[in-house]
Design a protein around this motif. Structure first.
Motif, mmCIF file in Angstrom:
data_model
loop_
_atom_site.group_PDB
_atom_site.id
_atom_site.type_symbol
_atom_site.label_atom_id
_atom_site.label_comp_id
_atom_site.label_asym_id
_atom_site.label_seq_id
_atom_site.Cartn_x
_atom_site.Cartn_y
_atom_site.Cartn_z
ATOM 1 N N ALA A 21 43.518 71.047 75.716
ATOM 2 C CA ALA A 21 44.086 72.310 75.214
ATOM 3 C C ALA A 21 43.017 73.259 74.411
ATOM 4 O O ALA A 21 42.760 74.225 74.435
ATOM 5 C CB ALA A 21 45.111 72.309 74.175
ATOM 6 N N CYS A 22 42.078 72.086 73.648
ATOM 7 C CA CYS A 22 41.128 72.640 72.986
ATOM 8 C C CYS A 22 40.048 73.264 73.985
ATOM 9 O O CYS A 22 39.365 74.382 73.703
ATOM 10 C CB CYS A 22 40.284 71.341 72.265
ATOM 11 N N ALA A 23 39.790 72.584 74.954
ATOM 12 C CA ALA A 23 38.819 73.297 76.041
ATOM 13 C C ALA A 23 39.187 74.545 76.519
ATOM 14 O O ALA A 23 38.313 75.582 76.998
ATOM 15 C CB ALA A 23 38.493 72.051 77.030
ATOM 16 N N ARG A 24 40.572 74.524 76.852
ATOM 17 C CA ARG A 24 41.079 75.844 77.361
ATOM 18 C C ARG A 24 40.912 77.296 76.406
ATOM 19 O O ARG A 24 41.080 78.143 76.853
ATOM 20 C CB ARG A 24 42.539 75.835 77.607
ATOM 21 N N ARG A 25 40.717 76.789 75.116
ATOM 22 C CA ARG A 25 40.778 77.983 74.371
ATOM 23 C C ARG A 25 39.737 78.907 74.476
ATOM 24 O O ARG A 25 39.971 79.935 74.350
ATOM 25 C CB ARG A 25 40.396 77.243 72.804
ATOM 26 N N GLU A 50 40.994 85.110 73.650
ATOM 27 C CA GLU A 50 40.570 85.595 72.414
ATOM 28 C C GLU A 50 39.236 85.301 71.922
ATOM 29 O O GLU A 50 38.828 83.912 71.560
ATOM 30 C CB GLU A 50 41.722 85.644 71.544
ATOM 31 N N LEU A 51 38.267 86.211 71.798
ATOM 32 C CA LEU A 51 36.852 85.579 71.029
ATOM 33 C C LEU A 51 36.905 85.124 69.676
ATOM 34 O O LEU A 51 37.666 85.628 69.013
ATOM 35 C CB LEU A 51 35.777 86.829 70.960
ATOM 36 N N PRO A 52 36.519 84.060 69.735
ATOM 37 C CA PRO A 52 36.808 83.473 68.112
ATOM 38 C C PRO A 52 35.681 84.078 67.110
ATOM 39 O O PRO A 52 34.828 84.607 67.385
ATOM 40 C CB PRO A 52 36.150 81.945 68.411
ATOM 41 N N THR A 53 36.275 83.961 66.023
ATOM 42 C CA THR A 53 35.277 84.435 64.839
ATOM 43 C C THR A 53 34.006 83.302 64.793
ATOM 44 O O THR A 53 34.092 82.272 65.258
ATOM 45 C CB THR A 53 36.179 84.524 63.404
ATOM 46 N N PRO A 54 33.048 83.667 64.131
ATOM 47 C CA PRO A 54 32.059 82.862 64.008
ATOM 48 C C PRO A 54 32.338 81.400 63.233
ATOM 49 O O PRO A 54 31.751 80.370 63.638
ATOM 50 C CB PRO A 54 30.736 83.423 62.866
ATOM 51 N N LEU A 110 35.291 74.921 66.718
ATOM 52 C CA LEU A 110 35.622 74.771 68.064
ATOM 53 C C LEU A 110 34.368 73.909 68.597
ATOM 54 O O LEU A 110 34.846 72.863 69.427
ATOM 55 C CB LEU A 110 35.948 75.851 68.746
ATOM 56 N N THR A 111 33.305 74.251 68.537
ATOM 57 C CA THR A 111 32.146 73.624 68.982
ATOM 58 C C THR A 111 32.364 72.208 68.505
ATOM 59 O O THR A 111 31.695 71.095 69.177
ATOM 60 C CB THR A 111 30.641 74.406 68.880
ATOM 61 N N LEU A 112 32.342 71.898 67.402
ATOM 62 C CA LEU A 112 32.331 70.716 66.811
ATOM 63 C C LEU A 112 33.328 69.739 67.276
ATOM 64 O O LEU A 112 33.109 68.567 67.782
ATOM 65 C CB LEU A 112 32.303 70.686 65.237
ATOM 66 N N GLY A 158 25.837 83.984 72.459
ATOM 67 C CA GLY A 158 25.259 82.633 72.726
ATOM 68 C C GLY A 158 26.003 81.355 72.384
ATOM 69 O O GLY A 158 25.951 80.307 73.151
ATOM 70 N N GLY A 159 26.509 81.387 71.217
ATOM 71 C CA GLY A 159 27.446 80.283 70.954
ATOM 72 C C GLY A 159 28.693 80.179 71.918
ATOM 73 O O GLY A 159 29.074 78.841 71.982
ATOM 74 N N ILE A 160 29.257 81.277 72.062
ATOM 75 C CA ILE A 160 30.546 81.349 72.976
ATOM 76 C C ILE A 160 30.145 80.600 74.223
ATOM 77 O O ILE A 160 30.774 79.737 74.906
ATOM 78 C CB ILE A 160 31.092 82.703 73.135
ATOM 79 N N ALA A 161 29.033 81.068 75.023
ATOM 80 C CA ALA A 161 28.545 80.515 76.232
ATOM 81 C C ALA A 161 28.258 79.149 76.291
ATOM 82 O O ALA A 161 28.841 78.334 77.023
ATOM 83 C CB ALA A 161 27.433 81.283 76.755
#
Length: 127
Positions: free
Chosen positions: A26-30, A37-41, A47-49, A100-103
């Motif tokens: 579920a976390c990966a599907r986000r 929906e694009l996350p805020t910084p 999410l990355t952590l 870049g962070g989203i990618a």
């Protein structure tokens, strides 16, 4: 006055806690859903952590299950190759900026999915 807390879990106690593959997926599907929906910084950092943590938990589990297979077994080889790729991805840093962070987080998401797939396909998935 000294504050006391519970002692840290031993290695044996940590190993007894089952992984929640559904939560990891579920976390990966986000970020991988078509309508994501694009996350805020701040959300992206969290999410990355989480994704990095999931990968760090999955790698030894997949490695342990794969090590039970014969040396020349193809699923074993594929799972171990995936672990190698996961380690490479964890050693990288995202490109500057939100995109870049989203990618980068999307790449980590794909790694989480792949490791979950290998764990389940090799019979080591936990509920």
């Amino acid at each position: 006055m000294a504050h006391r807390s519970a002692p840290p879990a031993t290695a044996a106690e940590r190993d007894q806690r089952p992984l929640d593959i559904d939560v990891m997926r579920a976390c990966a599907r986000r970020l991988l859903a078509e309508d994501a929906e694009l996350p805020t910084p701040d959300e992206l950092e969290t999410l990355t952590l989480q994704l990095r943590g999931h990968i760090n938990l999955l790698m030894p589990e997949v490695e342990q299950v794969a090590s039970r297979l014969p040396y020349d077994d193809i699923p074993r080889y594929c799972a171990l190759a995936c672990i190698g790729e996961a380690r490479k991805k964890l050693s990288l840093e995202p490109s500057p900026g939100l995109h870049g962070g989203i990618a980068f987080a999307r790449r980590l998401s794909r790694v989480v999915h792949a490791l979950c797939d290998h764990l389940e396909n090799l019979g080591g998935g936990h509920a």
